[in-house]
Motif scaffolding. Sequence first.
Motif, short mmCIF file in Angstrom:
data_model
loop_
_atom_site.label_atom_id
_atom_site.label_comp_id
_atom_site.label_asym_id
_atom_site.label_seq_id
_atom_site.Cartn_x
_atom_site.Cartn_y
_atom_site.Cartn_z
N THR A 34 16.41 79.21 -75.15
CA THR A 34 15.11 79.90 -75.08
C THR A 34 14.08 79.31 -76.04
O THR A 34 12.88 79.41 -75.77
CB THR A 34 15.25 81.42 -75.32
OG1 THR A 34 15.80 81.65 -76.62
CG2 THR A 34 16.10 82.08 -74.25
N VAL B 14 9.49 76.44 -75.91
CA VAL B 14 8.42 76.80 -76.83
C VAL B 14 8.23 75.71 -77.88
O VAL B 14 7.10 75.32 -78.19
CB VAL B 14 8.70 78.17 -77.51
CG1 VAL B 14 7.60 78.53 -78.49
CG2 VAL B 14 8.89 79.26 -76.47
N GLY C 234 4.59 79.89 -80.13
CA GLY C 234 4.73 80.77 -78.97
C GLY C 234 3.89 82.03 -79.03
O GLY C 234 4.11 82.96 -78.26
N GLU D 78 4.64 84.10 -75.69
CA GLU D 78 5.84 83.61 -75.02
C GLU D 78 7.03 83.52 -75.97
O GLU D 78 8.16 83.32 -75.52
CB GLU D 78 5.58 82.25 -74.37
CG GLU D 78 5.36 81.12 -75.36
CD GLU D 78 5.22 79.75 -74.71
OE1 GLU D 78 6.00 79.42 -73.81
OE2 GLU D 78 4.31 79.02 -75.12
#
Length: 162
Positions: free
Chosen positions: A124, A128, A70, A76
């Motif tokens: 979350t 990724v 990420g 990210e």
Amino acid sequence: MAEYLRPAFAIILPNLGGIAGGFITRKSIPNWYEHLNRPSWRPPNWAFGPVWTYLYSSMGYASYLVWRDGGGFDGEARLPLAVFGTQLALNWAWTPIFFGAKKLGLATIEVGALWGAILATIITFNPVNKTASYLLIPYLGWVSLASCLTFSIWKNNKDRRD
């Protein structure tokens, strides 16, 4: 930094809090925890060390995968790693609350917040690096058990004065 040092550091970091918590726990088990009214379905005391070592190591490696894929803290991965840091702080806080301060009600609330933070971390992490999110599923399962255990101990010892 040598490439192998990054995942090693990520694996070691969560374990440091676990080791610190182990010192708190070790002192409280014979003098306090063993005298609580605990459910019969609880895991044996000897299981916690190996399970937590595995879980801390897998969550550390998962965080490395997200950091790597990420773009680190500037990419990210920023939000997922912040959520990860939050759940790690909540994880580390539970032991001093439960075993150190012996605040069973607060520990019950705290472990509920930890459970939610782990779920948020899984969610979350997934966009990724899917493997990283999957690595956290056993952790969520174990904390689900720990949540039920914490609640049960609180419920069965509410009137106890330590």
